[in-house]
Scaffold this motif. Sequence first.
Motif, PDB file in Angstrom:
ATOM      1  N   ILE A  26       0.837  -1.199   0.000  1.00 38.74           N
ATOM      2  CA  ILE A  26       0.000   0.000   0.000  1.00 38.74           C
ATOM      3  C   ILE A  26       0.872   1.250   0.000  1.00 38.74           C
ATOM      4  O   ILE A  26       0.588   2.224  -0.706  1.00 38.74           O
ATOM      5  CB  ILE A  26      -0.979  -0.021   1.188  1.00 38.74           C
ATOM      6  CG1 ILE A  26      -2.042  -1.091   0.952  1.00 38.74           C
ATOM      7  CG2 ILE A  26      -1.638   1.340   1.379  1.00 38.74           C
ATOM      8  CD1 ILE A  26      -2.961  -1.317   2.126  1.00 38.74           C
ATOM      9  N   GLY A  27       1.948   1.228   0.760  1.00 39.86           N
ATOM     10  CA  GLY A  27       2.870   2.361   0.748  1.00 39.86           C
ATOM     11  C   GLY A  27       3.483   2.575  -0.619  1.00 39.86           C
ATOM     12  O   GLY A  27       3.624   3.721  -1.078  1.00 39.86           O
ATOM     13  N   ASN A  28       3.840   1.490  -1.271  1.00 38.65           N
ATOM     14  CA  ASN A  28       4.406   1.589  -2.612  1.00 38.65           C
ATOM     15  C   ASN A  28       3.386   2.120  -3.611  1.00 38.65           C
ATOM     16  O   ASN A  28       3.710   2.961  -4.463  1.00 38.65           O
ATOM     17  CB  ASN A  28       4.926   0.221  -3.045  1.00 38.65           C
ATOM     18  CG  ASN A  28       5.756   0.292  -4.293  1.00 38.65           C
ATOM     19  OD1 ASN A  28       6.125   1.364  -4.748  1.00 38.65           O
ATOM     20  ND2 ASN A  28       6.070  -0.866  -4.835  1.00 38.65           N
ATOM     21  N   ILE A  29       2.163   1.653  -3.533  1.00 36.01           N
ATOM     22  CA  ILE A  29       1.120   2.105  -4.450  1.00 36.01           C
ATOM     23  C   ILE A  29       0.880   3.597  -4.316  1.00 36.01           C
ATOM     24  O   ILE A  29       0.868   4.342  -5.304  1.00 36.01           O
ATOM     25  CB  ILE A  29      -0.192   1.324  -4.213  1.00 36.01           C
ATOM     26  CG1 ILE A  29      -0.062  -0.098  -4.722  1.00 36.01           C
ATOM     27  CG2 ILE A  29      -1.376   2.011  -4.884  1.00 36.01           C
ATOM     28  CD1 ILE A  29      -1.199  -0.996  -4.313  1.00 36.01           C
ATOM     29  N   PHE A  30       0.708   4.069  -3.085  1.00 37.66           N
ATOM     30  CA  PHE A  30       0.370   5.478  -2.909  1.00 37.66           C
ATOM     31  C   PHE A  30       1.569   6.394  -3.115  1.00 37.66           C
ATOM     32  O   PHE A  30       1.404   7.529  -3.558  1.00 37.66           O
ATOM     33  CB  PHE A  30      -0.292   5.718  -1.559  1.00 37.66           C
ATOM     34  CG  PHE A  30      -1.734   5.311  -1.553  1.00 37.66           C
ATOM     35  CD1 PHE A  30      -2.640   5.946  -2.369  1.00 37.66           C
ATOM     36  CD2 PHE A  30      -2.175   4.283  -0.752  1.00 37.66           C
ATOM     37  CE1 PHE A  30      -3.970   5.571  -2.393  1.00 37.66           C
ATOM     38  CE2 PHE A  30      -3.500   3.898  -0.765  1.00 37.66           C
ATOM     39  CZ  PHE A  30      -4.400   4.545  -1.591  1.00 37.66           C
ATOM     40  N   ILE A  50      -7.020   3.845 -10.917  1.00 40.23           N
ATOM     41  CA  ILE A  50      -6.154   2.667 -10.968  1.00 40.23           C
ATOM     42  C   ILE A  50      -5.453   2.481  -9.629  1.00 40.23           C
ATOM     43  O   ILE A  50      -5.292   1.349  -9.147  1.00 40.23           O
ATOM     44  CB  ILE A  50      -5.146   2.796 -12.125  1.00 40.23           C
ATOM     45  CG1 ILE A  50      -5.896   2.814 -13.455  1.00 40.23           C
ATOM     46  CG2 ILE A  50      -4.138   1.662 -12.100  1.00 40.23           C
ATOM     47  CD1 ILE A  50      -5.034   3.163 -14.638  1.00 40.23           C
ATOM     48  N   GLY A  51      -5.045   3.577  -9.005  1.00 46.69           N
ATOM     49  CA  GLY A  51      -4.423   3.492  -7.685  1.00 46.69           C
ATOM     50  C   GLY A  51      -5.378   2.973  -6.627  1.00 46.69           C
ATOM     51  O   GLY A  51      -4.999   2.171  -5.771  1.00 46.69           O
ATOM     52  N   ILE A  52      -6.619   3.418  -6.690  1.00 45.17           N
ATOM     53  CA  ILE A  52      -7.622   2.937  -5.730  1.00 45.17           C
ATOM     54  C   ILE A  52      -7.916   1.455  -5.954  1.00 45.17           C
ATOM     55  O   ILE A  52      -8.085   0.686  -4.998  1.00 45.17           O
ATOM     56  CB  ILE A  52      -8.907   3.791  -5.825  1.00 45.17           C
ATOM     57  CG1 ILE A  52      -8.613   5.221  -5.394  1.00 45.17           C
ATOM     58  CG2 ILE A  52     -10.025   3.207  -4.987  1.00 45.17           C
ATOM     59  CD1 ILE A  52      -8.112   5.352  -3.961  1.00 45.17           C
ATOM     60  N   LEU A  53      -7.939   1.019  -7.204  1.00 47.66           N
ATOM     61  CA  LEU A  53      -8.131  -0.399  -7.496  1.00 47.66           C
ATOM     62  C   LEU A  53      -6.966  -1.223  -6.958  1.00 47.66           C
ATOM     63  O   LEU A  53      -7.172  -2.294  -6.361  1.00 47.66           O
ATOM     64  CB  LEU A  53      -8.287  -0.618  -8.999  1.00 47.66           C
ATOM     65  CG  LEU A  53      -8.443  -2.062  -9.456  1.00 47.66           C
ATOM     66  CD1 LEU A  53      -9.740  -2.641  -8.937  1.00 47.66           C
ATOM     67  CD2 LEU A  53      -8.376  -2.145 -10.956  1.00 47.66           C
ATOM     68  N   PHE A  55      -5.099  -0.398  -4.445  1.00 39.37           N
ATOM     69  CA  PHE A  55      -5.253  -0.399  -2.988  1.00 39.37           C
ATOM     70  C   PHE A  55      -6.262  -1.459  -2.555  1.00 39.37           C
ATOM     71  O   PHE A  55      -6.019  -2.206  -1.607  1.00 39.37           O
ATOM     72  CB  PHE A  55      -5.698   0.978  -2.505  1.00 39.37           C
ATOM     73  CG  PHE A  55      -6.179   0.994  -1.087  1.00 39.37           C
ATOM     74  CD1 PHE A  55      -5.285   0.886  -0.048  1.00 39.37           C
ATOM     75  CD2 PHE A  55      -7.526   1.093  -0.807  1.00 39.37           C
ATOM     76  CE1 PHE A  55      -5.729   0.889   1.270  1.00 39.37           C
ATOM     77  CE2 PHE A  55      -7.977   1.103   0.495  1.00 39.37           C
ATOM     78  CZ  PHE A  55      -7.072   0.997   1.539  1.00 39.37           C
ATOM     79  N   ALA A  56      -7.388  -1.525  -3.238  1.00 43.56           N
ATOM     80  CA  ALA A  56      -8.437  -2.483  -2.857  1.00 43.56           C
ATOM     81  C   ALA A  56      -7.961  -3.922  -3.030  1.00 43.56           C
ATOM     82  O   ALA A  56      -8.219  -4.781  -2.168  1.00 43.56           O
ATOM     83  CB  ALA A  56      -9.686  -2.235  -3.695  1.00 43.56           C
ATOM     84  N   LEU A  57      -7.251  -4.201  -4.113  1.00 42.42           N
ATOM     85  CA  LEU A  57      -6.762  -5.558  -4.325  1.00 42.42           C
ATOM     86  C   LEU A  57      -5.674  -5.930  -3.324  1.00 42.42           C
ATOM     87  O   LEU A  57      -5.607  -7.077  -2.869  1.00 42.42           O
ATOM     88  CB  LEU A  57      -6.249  -5.706  -5.763  1.00 42.42           C
ATOM     89  CG  LEU A  57      -7.314  -5.598  -6.845  1.00 42.42           C
ATOM     90  CD1 LEU A  57      -6.667  -5.625  -8.225  1.00 42.42           C
ATOM     91  CD2 LEU A  57      -8.340  -6.700  -6.718  1.00 42.42           C
ATOM     92  N   THR A  58      -4.848  -4.967  -2.961  1.00 45.39           N
ATOM     93  CA  THR A  58      -3.815  -5.230  -1.963  1.00 45.39           C
ATOM     94  C   THR A  58      -4.440  -5.438  -0.588  1.00 45.39           C
ATOM     95  O   THR A  58      -4.002  -6.289   0.186  1.00 45.39           O
ATOM     96  CB  THR A  58      -2.812  -4.069  -1.926  1.00 45.39           C
ATOM     97  OG1 THR A  58      -2.318  -3.848  -3.243  1.00 45.39           O
ATOM     98  CG2 THR A  58      -1.652  -4.384  -1.010  1.00 45.39           C
ATOM     99  N   GLU A  59      -5.456  -4.661  -0.287  1.00 45.82           N
ATOM    100  CA  GLU A  59      -6.131  -4.804   1.004  1.00 45.82           C
ATOM    101  C   GLU A  59      -6.872  -6.139   1.092  1.00 45.82           C
ATOM    102  O   GLU A  59      -7.054  -6.683   2.184  1.00 45.82           O
ATOM    103  CB  GLU A  59      -7.110  -3.644   1.192  1.00 45.82           C
ATOM    104  CG  GLU A  59      -7.674  -3.539   2.576  1.00 45.82           C
ATOM    105  CD  GLU A  59      -6.641  -3.199   3.632  1.00 45.82           C
ATOM    106  OE1 GLU A  59      -6.870  -3.605   4.790  1.00 45.82           O
ATOM    107  OE2 GLU A  59      -5.648  -2.548   3.329  1.00 45.82           O
ATOM    108  N   ALA A  60      -7.266  -6.697  -0.047  1.00 45.45           N
ATOM    109  CA  ALA A  60      -7.929  -8.001  -0.047  1.00 45.45           C
ATOM    110  C   ALA A  60      -6.988  -9.089   0.464  1.00 45.45           C
ATOM    111  O   ALA A  60      -7.434 -10.064   1.071  1.00 45.45           O
ATOM    112  CB  ALA A  60      -8.432  -8.343  -1.442  1.00 45.45           C
TER     113      ALA A  60
END
Length: 75
Positions: A26-30, A50-53, A55-60
């Motif tokens: 998540i840190g890398n994505i943001f 795309i960033g929010i997507l 984030f959601a997939l990583t949080e899954a």
Amino acid sequence: MEAEAAKYVGAGLAVTFALAGVGLGIGNIFSTLIGSIARNPAVQPKVFPIGILGFALTEAVALFALLIAFLILFA
């Protein structure tokens, strides 16, 4: 070590390692999202969803780790 204690240790390790990876992801994505928008603000409408997507997939992954911990504890 008793079997019950091993279950608790295994569940804790499963969640700990997974959440460490999720935190890094998540840190890398943001950080990449903020860097790309800072370089070119015009791409924000295309890059932000795309960033929010991501984030959601990583949080899954964190939710899957929690599921695995519950399976270790209660199955």
